[in-house]
Design a protein around this motif. Structure first.
Motif, PDB file in Angstrom:
ATOM      1  N   MET A   1       0.818  -1.228   0.000  1.00  0.00           N
ATOM      2  CA  MET A   1       0.000   0.000   0.000  1.00  0.00           C
ATOM      3  C   MET A   1       0.851   1.277   0.000  1.00  0.00           C
ATOM      4  O   MET A   1       0.348   2.368  -0.218  1.00  0.00           O
ATOM      5  N   CYS A   2       2.152   1.136   0.248  1.00  0.00           N
ATOM      6  CA  CYS A   2       3.025   2.306   0.432  1.00  0.00           C
ATOM      7  C   CYS A   2       3.570   2.823  -0.908  1.00  0.00           C
ATOM      8  O   CYS A   2       4.142   2.054  -1.688  1.00  0.00           O
ATOM      9  N   PRO A   3       3.419   4.118  -1.187  1.00  0.00           N
ATOM     10  CA  PRO A   3       3.904   4.666  -2.470  1.00  0.00           C
ATOM     11  C   PRO A   3       5.427   4.624  -2.623  1.00  0.00           C
ATOM     12  O   PRO A   3       5.939   4.446  -3.732  1.00  0.00           O
ATOM     13  N   TYR A   4       6.148   4.775  -1.489  1.00  0.00           N
ATOM     14  CA  TYR A   4       7.620   4.726  -1.570  1.00  0.00           C
ATOM     15  C   TYR A   4       8.065   3.295  -1.917  1.00  0.00           C
ATOM     16  O   TYR A   4       8.981   3.085  -2.711  1.00  0.00           O
ATOM     17  N   ALA A   5       7.387   2.332  -1.301  1.00  0.00           N
ATOM     18  CA  ALA A   5       7.701   0.939  -1.605  1.00  0.00           C
ATOM     19  C   ALA A   5       7.329   0.617  -3.056  1.00  0.00           C
ATOM     20  O   ALA A   5       8.016  -0.154  -3.728  1.00  0.00           O
TER      21      ALA A   5
ATOM     22  N   SER B   1       3.347  -6.240   7.892  1.00  0.00           N
ATOM     23  CA  SER B   1       2.345  -5.312   8.397  1.00  0.00           C
ATOM     24  C   SER B   1       3.080  -4.223   9.183  1.00  0.00           C
ATOM     25  O   SER B   1       3.967  -4.515   9.984  1.00  0.00           O
ATOM     26  N   LEU B   2       2.744  -2.970   8.935  1.00  0.00           N
ATOM     27  CA  LEU B   2       3.467  -1.877   9.609  1.00  0.00           C
ATOM     28  C   LEU B   2       2.773  -1.402  10.866  1.00  0.00           C
ATOM     29  O   LEU B   2       3.402  -0.941  11.803  1.00  0.00           O
ATOM     30  N   TYR B   3       1.455  -1.481  10.843  1.00  0.00           N
ATOM     31  CA  TYR B   3       0.713  -0.836  11.921  1.00  0.00           C
ATOM     32  C   TYR B   3      -0.184  -1.810  12.698  1.00  0.00           C
ATOM     33  O   TYR B   3      -1.040  -1.404  13.444  1.00  0.00           O
ATOM     34  N   GLY B   4       0.024  -3.103  12.487  1.00  0.00           N
ATOM     35  CA  GLY B   4      -0.825  -4.106  13.145  1.00  0.00           C
ATOM     36  C   GLY B   4      -0.560  -4.176  14.647  1.00  0.00           C
ATOM     37  O   GLY B   4       0.400  -3.595  15.153  1.00  0.00           O
TER      38      GLY B   4
ATOM     39  N   GLY C   1       2.921  -5.168  15.927  1.00  0.00           N
ATOM     40  CA  GLY C   1       4.053  -4.331  15.524  1.00  0.00           C
ATOM     41  C   GLY C   1       4.840  -4.957  14.392  1.00  0.00           C
ATOM     42  O   GLY C   1       4.421  -5.937  13.771  1.00  0.00           O
ATOM     43  N   LYS C   2       6.008  -4.387  14.145  1.00  0.00           N
ATOM     44  CA  LYS C   2       6.838  -4.879  13.037  1.00  0.00           C
ATOM     45  C   LYS C   2       7.700  -6.049  13.515  1.00  0.00           C
ATOM     46  O   LYS C   2       8.117  -6.071  14.664  1.00  0.00           O
ATOM     47  N   PRO C   3       7.980  -6.994  12.613  1.00  0.00           N
ATOM     48  CA  PRO C   3       8.777  -8.147  13.037  1.00  0.00           C
ATOM     49  C   PRO C   3      10.200  -7.758  13.429  1.00  0.00           C
ATOM     50  O   PRO C   3      10.756  -6.783  12.914  1.00  0.00           O
TER      51      PRO C   3
ATOM     52  N   ALA D   1      15.099   2.417  11.381  1.00  0.00           N
ATOM     53  CA  ALA D   1      14.120   3.496  11.197  1.00  0.00           C
ATOM     54  C   ALA D   1      12.701   2.929  11.096  1.00  0.00           C
ATOM     55  O   ALA D   1      11.714   3.651  11.253  1.00  0.00           O
ATOM     56  N   GLY D   2      12.583   1.650  10.800  1.00  0.00           N
ATOM     57  CA  GLY D   2      11.270   0.993  10.795  1.00  0.00           C
ATOM     58  C   GLY D   2      10.403   1.299   9.591  1.00  0.00           C
ATOM     59  O   GLY D   2       9.184   1.111   9.648  1.00  0.00           O
ATOM     60  N   THR D   3      10.991   1.777   8.504  1.00  0.00           N
ATOM     61  CA  THR D   3      10.179   2.105   7.328  1.00  0.00           C
ATOM     62  C   THR D   3      10.441   1.130   6.173  1.00  0.00           C
ATOM     63  O   THR D   3      11.545   0.623   6.006  1.00  0.00           O
ATOM     64  N   VAL D   4       9.383   0.899   5.386  1.00  0.00           N
ATOM     65  CA  VAL D   4       9.540   0.201   4.111  1.00  0.00           C
ATOM     66  C   VAL D   4       9.655   1.269   3.023  1.00  0.00           C
ATOM     67  O   VAL D   4       9.162   2.376   3.204  1.00  0.00           O
ATOM     68  N   PRO D   5      10.300   0.955   1.916  1.00  0.00           N
ATOM     69  CA  PRO D   5      10.848  -0.330   1.508  1.00  0.00           C
ATOM     70  C   PRO D   5      12.263  -0.559   2.040  1.00  0.00           C
ATOM     71  O   PRO D   5      12.995   0.387   2.311  1.00  0.00           O
ATOM     72  N   VAL D   6      12.614  -1.868   2.125  1.00  0.00           N
ATOM     73  CA  VAL D   6      13.993  -2.268   2.391  1.00  0.00           C
ATOM     74  C   VAL D   6      14.367  -3.313   1.341  1.00  0.00           C
ATOM     75  O   VAL D   6      13.580  -4.211   1.062  1.00  0.00           O
TER      76      VAL D   6
ATOM     77  N   VAL E   1      19.600  -1.774   1.752  1.00  0.00           N
ATOM     78  CA  VAL E   1      19.280  -0.435   1.250  1.00  0.00           C
ATOM     79  C   VAL E   1      17.887  -0.077   1.758  1.00  0.00           C
ATOM     80  O   VAL E   1      16.914  -0.779   1.484  1.00  0.00           O
ATOM     81  N   CYS E   2      17.818   1.030   2.509  1.00  0.00           N
ATOM     82  CA  CYS E   2      16.626   1.290   3.332  1.00  0.00           C
ATOM     83  C   CYS E   2      15.787   2.491   2.917  1.00  0.00           C
ATOM     84  O   CYS E   2      14.983   2.953   3.711  1.00  0.00           O
ATOM     85  N   ASP E   3      15.950   3.012   1.750  1.00  0.00           N
ATOM     86  CA  ASP E   3      15.178   4.190   1.364  1.00  0.00           C
ATOM     87  C   ASP E   3      14.859   4.071  -0.124  1.00  0.00           C
ATOM     88  O   ASP E   3      15.699   3.610  -0.905  1.00  0.00           O
ATOM     89  N   SER E   4      13.661   4.495  -0.507  1.00  0.00           N
ATOM     90  CA  SER E   4      13.240   4.278  -1.903  1.00  0.00           C
ATOM     91  C   SER E   4      14.162   4.993  -2.897  1.00  0.00           C
ATOM     92  O   SER E   4      14.493   4.444  -3.952  1.00  0.00           O
ATOM     93  N   GLU E   5      14.602   6.212  -2.563  1.00  0.00           N
ATOM     94  CA  GLU E   5      15.500   6.924  -3.486  1.00  0.00           C
ATOM     95  C   GLU E   5      16.838   6.181  -3.601  1.00  0.00           C
ATOM     96  O   GLU E   5      17.409   6.080  -4.682  1.00  0.00           O
ATOM     97  N   ASP E   6      17.327   5.665  -2.470  1.00  0.00           N
ATOM     98  CA  ASP E   6      18.597   4.929  -2.497  1.00  0.00           C
ATOM     99  C   ASP E   6      18.456   3.623  -3.281  1.00  0.00           C
ATOM    100  O   ASP E   6      19.389   3.192  -3.962  1.00  0.00           O
TER     101      ASP E   6
ATOM    102  N   TRP F   1      -4.752   1.541  -0.839  1.00  0.00           N
ATOM    103  CA  TRP F   1      -3.404   2.142  -0.857  1.00  0.00           C
ATOM    104  C   TRP F   1      -3.340   3.282   0.146  1.00  0.00           C
ATOM    105  O   TRP F   1      -4.367   3.781   0.617  1.00  0.00           O
ATOM    106  N   TRP F   2      -2.112   3.668   0.468  1.00  0.00           N
ATOM    107  CA  TRP F   2      -1.874   4.802   1.372  1.00  0.00           C
ATOM    108  C   TRP F   2      -1.394   6.004   0.584  1.00  0.00           C
ATOM    109  O   TRP F   2      -0.757   5.877  -0.472  1.00  0.00           O
ATOM    110  N   TRP F   3      -1.644   7.184   1.164  1.00  0.00           N
ATOM    111  CA  TRP F   3      -0.989   8.398   0.679  1.00  0.00           C
ATOM    112  C   TRP F   3       0.473   8.352   1.119  1.00  0.00           C
ATOM    113  O   TRP F   3       0.901   7.387   1.743  1.00  0.00           O
TER     114      TRP F   3
HETATM  115  N1  LIG Z   1      11.964   8.182   2.916  1.00  0.00           N
HETATM  116  C1  LIG Z   1      11.417   6.852   2.968  1.00  0.00           C
HETATM  117  C2  LIG Z   1       9.966   6.929   3.422  1.00  0.00           C
HETATM  118  C3  LIG Z   1       9.327   5.567   3.549  1.00  0.00           C
HETATM  119  C4  LIG Z   1       8.044   5.625   4.368  1.00  0.00           C
HETATM  120  O1  LIG Z   1       7.667   6.676   4.924  1.00  0.00           O
HETATM  121  N2  LIG Z   1       7.356   4.474   4.449  1.00  0.00           N
HETATM  122  C5  LIG Z   1       6.200   4.383   5.324  1.00  0.00           C
HETATM  123  C6  LIG Z   1       5.045   3.637   4.651  1.00  0.00           C
HETATM  124  S1  LIG Z   1       4.402   4.483   3.231  1.00  0.00           S
HETATM  125  C7  LIG Z   1       6.566   3.551   6.538  1.00  0.00           C
HETATM  126  O2  LIG Z   1       7.295   2.600   6.430  1.00  0.00           O
HETATM  127  N3  LIG Z   1       6.021   3.897   7.694  1.00  0.00           N
HETATM  128  C8  LIG Z   1       6.179   3.114   8.869  1.00  0.00           C
HETATM  129  C9  LIG Z   1       6.527   3.924  10.058  1.00  0.00           C
HETATM  130  O3  LIG Z   1       6.878   5.113   9.889  1.00  0.00           O
HETATM  131  O4  LIG Z   1       6.462   3.395  11.158  1.00  0.00           O
HETATM  132  C10 LIG Z   1      11.542   6.222   1.584  1.00  0.00           C
HETATM  133  O5  LIG Z   1      11.509   6.965   0.597  1.00  0.00           O
HETATM  134  O6  LIG Z   1      11.731   5.013   1.496  1.00  0.00           O
END
Ligand SMILES: N[C@@H](CCC(=O)N[C@@H](CS)C(=O)NCC(=O)O)C(=O)O
Length: 244
Positions: free
Chosen positions: A56-60, A80-83, A86-88, A97-102, A110-115, A240-242
């Motif tokens: 659902m994540c646009p960055y992922a 699941s990010l918000y279940g 919690g995250k595994p 940082a706990g964010t997808v994508p990885v 590599v932990c950031d969509s731009e990277d 999907w998410w914003w």
């Molecule tokens: N700057 C990061 C942003 C990624 C991001 O914000 N992902 C959100 C989902 S759309 C996320 O993982 N959120 C979980 C959280 O913040 O706990 C990227 O571009 O990869």
């Protein structure tokens, strides 16, 4: 040992790619494309790319598109990010940082969509000149991150796309002109590039919410081009998410 790849590391590695192939752990970087070398000996290497995501994540979605365009084998692991649970734990270990994508490729995390877009480096030589090519790719990626993202967010919060539409139509002198920058059929030319990966999740969401202004024929036609490409189509989700 894991190697954490930052944008700076990737940029400096790619800077040197014209001179020699680089060996990163077990990963050989192709001298011109930055992708995996296509030698038969390397084809025998185990395919180790893991993509940890939430669909659902646009960055992922950006990173998913780049993996699809890259054409390598990868495993997709949705978390699941918000279940309630919690995250595994394995995910926290990969990305504190706990964010997808990885993306995990051999020993590289590599932990950031731009990277991830920089790491996969899907921009071939087929992107046209003019508005296309490296300059075009940089224009679109910066536009999405620095303009479309904040202006689009304001439009959704205000339920009013006036400011956003002004950015898309008209000409640059009047603070607009995004539509006119599209080379076609993809943003930078004949083939999809990281510009399309970066832009598609954002523009697709904007179109779903507001439609495009009537004058934006290039944007409409670009979105249809993407949607008729199975690699883009498979990343489109019903829910999907914003991006905030
Ligand atoms: N700057 C990061 C942003 C990624 C991001 O914000 N992902 C959100 C989902 S759309 C996320 O993982 N959120 C979980 C959280 O913040 O706990 C990227 O571009 O990869």
């Amino acid at each position: 040992m894991r190697t954490f790849i930052t944008k700076k590391t990737v940029t400096s590695l790619l800077h040197h790619r014209l001179f020699f192939p680089l060996i990163l752990g077990c990963h050989l970087i192709h001298p011109s494309t930055g992708g995996a070398l296509a030698f038969s000996s390397l084809n025998e290497m185990p395919t180790t790319t893991r993509f940890i995501t939430n669909r659902m994540c646009p960055y992922a979605q950006k990173a998913w598109l780049a993996l699809e365009l890259d054409g390598r084998d990868y495993t997709l692991e949705e978390i699941s990010l918000y279940g309630p649970n919690g995250k595994p734990d394995f995910f926290w270990e990969l990305n504190p940082a706990g964010t997808v994508p990885v993306m995990v490729s051999c020993n590289d995390v590599v932990c950031d969509s731009e990277d991830i877009l920089d790491y996969l480096n899907v921009d071939g030589e087929d992107t046209d000149g003019g508005e296309g090519g490296e300059e075009g790719v940089a224009y679109w990626r910066s536009l999405v991150k620095n303009k479309i993202s904040p202006v689009g967010k304001r439009a959704v919060f205000a339920s009013d796309p006036t400011e956003l539409f002004a950015l898309l139509v008209g000409n640059e002198d009047a603070g607009g002109g995004v539509d006119g920058k599209i080379v076609g059929p993809y943003l930078c030319g004949a083939v999809p590039s990281s510009a399309d990966c970066a832009a598609f999740p954002f523009f697709w969401r904007i179109e779903s919410e507001f439609g495009f202004p009537a004058e934006c024929n290039k944007l409409k036609s670009w979105l249809n081009t993407c949607l008729s490409n199975p690699k883009f189509k498979k990343t489109v989700q019903k829910s999907w998410w914003w991006w905030w």
